[in-house]
Motif scaffolding. Structure first.
Motif, PDB file in Angstrom:
ATOM      1  N   ARG A   1       0.839  -1.206   0.000  1.00 52.83           N
ATOM      2  CA  ARG A   1       0.000   0.000   0.000  1.00 52.83           C
ATOM      3  C   ARG A   1       0.871   1.251   0.000  1.00 52.83           C
ATOM      4  NH1 ARG A   1      -5.218   0.574   1.147  1.00 52.83           N
ATOM      5  NH2 ARG A   1      -5.350  -1.495   2.064  1.00 52.83           N
TER       6      ARG A   1
ATOM      7  N   ALA B   1       3.844   1.502  -1.130  1.00 54.70           N
ATOM      8  CA  ALA B   1       4.647   1.593  -2.345  1.00 54.70           C
ATOM      9  C   ALA B   1       3.812   2.053  -3.548  1.00 54.70           C
ATOM     10  CB  ALA B   1       5.279   0.238  -2.655  1.00 54.70           C
ATOM     11  N   SER B   2       2.510   2.121  -3.356  1.00 57.45           N
ATOM     12  CA  SER B   2       1.619   2.480  -4.463  1.00 57.45           C
ATOM     13  C   SER B   2       1.100   3.905  -4.316  1.00 57.45           C
ATOM     14  CB  SER B   2       0.431   1.513  -4.517  1.00 57.45           C
ATOM     15  OG  SER B   2      -0.560   1.960  -5.392  1.00 57.45           O
ATOM     16  N   SER B   3       1.025   4.603  -5.433  1.00 60.37           N
ATOM     17  CA  SER B   3       0.481   5.957  -5.409  1.00 60.37           C
ATOM     18  C   SER B   3      -1.011   5.959  -5.133  1.00 60.37           C
ATOM     19  CB  SER B   3       0.745   6.647  -6.768  1.00 60.37           C
ATOM     20  OG  SER B   3       0.126   5.921  -7.813  1.00 60.37           O
ATOM     21  N   LEU B   4      -1.639   4.776  -5.235  1.00 63.65           N
ATOM     22  CA  LEU B   4      -3.064   4.652  -4.951  1.00 63.65           C
ATOM     23  C   LEU B   4      -3.355   4.699  -3.451  1.00 63.65           C
ATOM     24  CD1 LEU B   4      -4.037   1.791  -7.439  1.00 63.65           C
ATOM     25  CD2 LEU B   4      -4.347   4.245  -7.756  1.00 63.65           C
ATOM     26  N   GLY B   5      -2.331   4.446  -2.656  1.00 68.55           N
ATOM     27  CA  GLY B   5      -2.523   4.439  -1.209  1.00 68.55           C
ATOM     28  C   GLY B   5      -3.300   3.227  -0.740  1.00 68.55           C
TER      29      GLY B   5
END
Length: 240
Positions: free
Chosen positions: A234, A236-240
């Protein structure tokens, strides 16, 4: 929808929601001086609305690594599972895991210290340890969710493994991580072969090789699904 009951589509949704698909993955690593072993057992189950096993399948991957006195690593060249190698041993029958069982009944199957079944009838026909299969099926039942499977579906299991070691020689400054990446998929399909539910997971079991060739096995690892938030995807992702 009539006032006396649900529409056919609503009834179908309710029925489908009662059936569950589950995937259970167990990994174990062991060491013995300059050799080590990675063992992964996976099980896929289809449960009905009462939590009983309607269909079950499982498989096992065994990988042995070794190192010499100078820390040079030797990884396996064959990453096929037992079933992929053509081993059609009737694992479910030999282990005592039957359709109609619940997770509780599976977990209560007794084994000896060597992992073989205590039941005399099963023992006479079973030459392998089945405790890993029992525990993987119990875990799959505990993990099962309503994902779209329904009555009449069958469950299947797919496993693919590959060498994930980046180095081949350990040095005084750096140990070698002898890792195998394993991708596991459980899915259900209807009578027409259409996929009705699917679960994917991945395990990254590894052994540590030191410069003198000694192999060290860590504690049992968890799959990515089992790690959940702690795996860190989570963040590591720009989506959060």
């Amino acid at each position: 929808m009539s006032s006396s009951g649900m529409s056919s589509s609503t009834a179908s949704t309710a029925q489908n929601g009662a059936w569950k698909t589950g995937l259970g993955v167990l990994t174990e690593t062991t060491d013995d001086h300059r050799t080590g072993k990675i063992d992964l057992v996976a099980a896929a189950v289809l449960l009905d609305g009462e939590g009983k096993i309607i269909d079950v399948t499982f498989d096992e991957l065994e990988s042995t690594i070794s190192a010499d006195g100078s820390g040079v690593l030797s990884m396996p060249t064959d990453y096929r599972t037992k079933r992929q190698k053509g081993d059609d041993y009737p694992l479910a029958a030999a282990s005592g895991i039957k359709k109609g069982m619940t997770a509780e009944k599976v977990a209560k199957l007794e084994t000896e210290e060597d992992g073989k079944p205590k039941d005399a009838d099963l023992l006479s026909s079973c030459t392998i340890a089945i405790d890993g299969y029992r525990d993987a099926v119990a875990k799959a039942c505990a993990n099962a969710e309503a994902l779209g499977a329904a009555k009449g579906d069958r469950v299947s299991l797919g496993i693919e493994a590959a060498n994930a070691s980046s180095d081949v020689t350990a040095t005084d400054d750096k140990d070698v991580n002898a890792q195998v990446d394993v991708t596991i998929v459980a899915l259900t399909a209807d009578s027409d072969g259409r996929v009705t539910s699917a679960i994917g997971d991945m395990a990254e079991p590894a052994l540590t090789v030191m410069s003198d060739g000694n192999v060290i096995a860590p504690d049992a690892g968890k799959s990515k699904l089992e790690q959940g938030e702690s795996y860190g995807m989570r963040g590591a992702s720009s989506l959060g």
